[in-house]
Design a protein around this motif. Structure first.
Motif, short mmCIF file in Angstrom:
data_model
loop_
_atom_site.label_atom_id
_atom_site.label_comp_id
_atom_site.label_asym_id
_atom_site.label_seq_id
_atom_site.Cartn_x
_atom_site.Cartn_y
_atom_site.Cartn_z
N TYR A 102 -2.22 -4.48 5.98
CA TYR A 102 -3.35 -4.48 6.89
C TYR A 102 -3.46 -3.11 7.56
N GLY A 103 -4.64 -2.55 7.57
CA GLY A 103 -4.87 -1.26 8.21
C GLY A 103 -6.26 -0.75 7.90
N HIS A 104 -6.41 0.58 7.87
CA HIS A 104 -7.72 1.16 7.59
C HIS A 104 -7.59 2.42 6.76
N GLY A 105 -8.66 2.73 6.02
CA GLY A 105 -8.70 3.92 5.19
C GLY A 105 -9.24 5.11 5.95
N ALA A 106 -8.98 6.30 5.43
CA ALA A 106 -9.43 7.53 6.07
C ALA A 106 -10.95 7.60 6.18
N GLU A 107 -11.66 6.99 5.22
CA GLU A 107 -13.13 7.05 5.25
C GLU A 107 -13.73 6.18 6.35
N TYR A 108 -13.05 5.10 6.70
CA TYR A 108 -13.57 4.15 7.69
C TYR A 108 -12.47 3.82 8.71
N PRO A 109 -12.12 4.77 9.58
CA PRO A 109 -11.01 4.53 10.52
C PRO A 109 -11.31 3.46 11.56
N ASP A 110 -12.55 3.06 11.69
CA ASP A 110 -12.92 2.05 12.68
C ASP A 110 -12.97 0.63 12.11
N ILE A 111 -12.66 0.47 10.80
CA ILE A 111 -12.72 -0.85 10.17
C ILE A 111 -11.35 -1.18 9.57
N ASP A 112 -10.65 -2.13 10.17
CA ASP A 112 -9.36 -2.58 9.63
C ASP A 112 -9.57 -3.74 8.67
N GLY A 113 -8.69 -3.82 7.69
CA GLY A 113 -8.75 -4.90 6.72
C GLY A 113 -7.51 -4.89 5.85
N TRP A 114 -7.55 -5.66 4.78
CA TRP A 114 -6.41 -5.87 3.89
C TRP A 114 -6.62 -5.22 2.53
N VAL A 115 -5.56 -4.61 1.98
CA VAL A 115 -5.57 -4.09 0.62
C VAL A 115 -4.27 -4.51 -0.07
N PRO A 116 -4.27 -4.66 -1.40
CA PRO A 116 -3.03 -4.97 -2.10
C PRO A 116 -2.06 -3.79 -2.00
N ALA A 117 -0.81 -4.06 -1.65
CA ALA A 117 0.19 -2.99 -1.51
C ALA A 117 0.38 -2.25 -2.83
N ARG A 118 0.20 -2.90 -3.97
CA ARG A 118 0.39 -2.26 -5.27
C ARG A 118 -0.62 -1.13 -5.52
N ASN A 119 -1.72 -1.10 -4.76
CA ASN A 119 -2.72 -0.05 -4.92
C ASN A 119 -2.44 1.16 -4.03
N THR A 120 -1.30 1.15 -3.32
CA THR A 120 -0.96 2.24 -2.40
C THR A 120 0.41 2.82 -2.74
N THR A 121 0.75 3.90 -2.06
CA THR A 121 2.09 4.50 -2.21
C THR A 121 3.04 3.99 -1.14
N CYS A 122 2.65 2.97 -0.39
CA CYS A 122 3.51 2.42 0.69
C CYS A 122 4.76 1.76 0.13
#
Length: 97
Positions: A77-97
């Motif tokens: 759960y968090g936000h992307g650089a393009e939309y810092p004002d909108i939090d939401g969910w992304v699959p962890a496998r799509n990130t380097t986290c």
């Protein structure tokens, strides 16, 4: 002469495009959390497997504040650089986290 000018313009275009791509991932908000990068274009969702809020671009930053599991899938759960004002969910496998 025209051919040489075209080669120079092509080289300048490549250099400018490369410098733009390098600067893009550095954007981030001041919110608390860990910064990761998106490995591929990813949908930001209102809940895991929920409705799509936005599409986030590969190579950009993602600041996450929390995580959860749905079955065997880890979601963050968090936000992307393009939309810092909108939090939401992304699959962890799509990130380097």
């Amino acid at each position: 002469m025209k051919r040489r000018l075209l080669h120079v313009l092509a080289a300048v275009t490549v250099v400018l495009a490369g410098s733009t791509a390098v600067a893009a991932p550095a954007s981030a908000s001041d919110a608390p959390g860990t910064i990761c990068l998106l490995k591929e274009n990813t949908w930001l969702r209102d809940m895991p497997h929920g409705s799509v809020l936005r599409t986030l671009t590969a190579g950009r930053g993602f600041r996450y504040h929390g995580s959860g599991w749905v079955g065997d899938d880890v979601w963050i759960y968090g936000h992307g650089a393009e939309y810092p004002d909108i939090d939401g969910w992304v699959p962890a496998r799509n990130t380097t986290c």
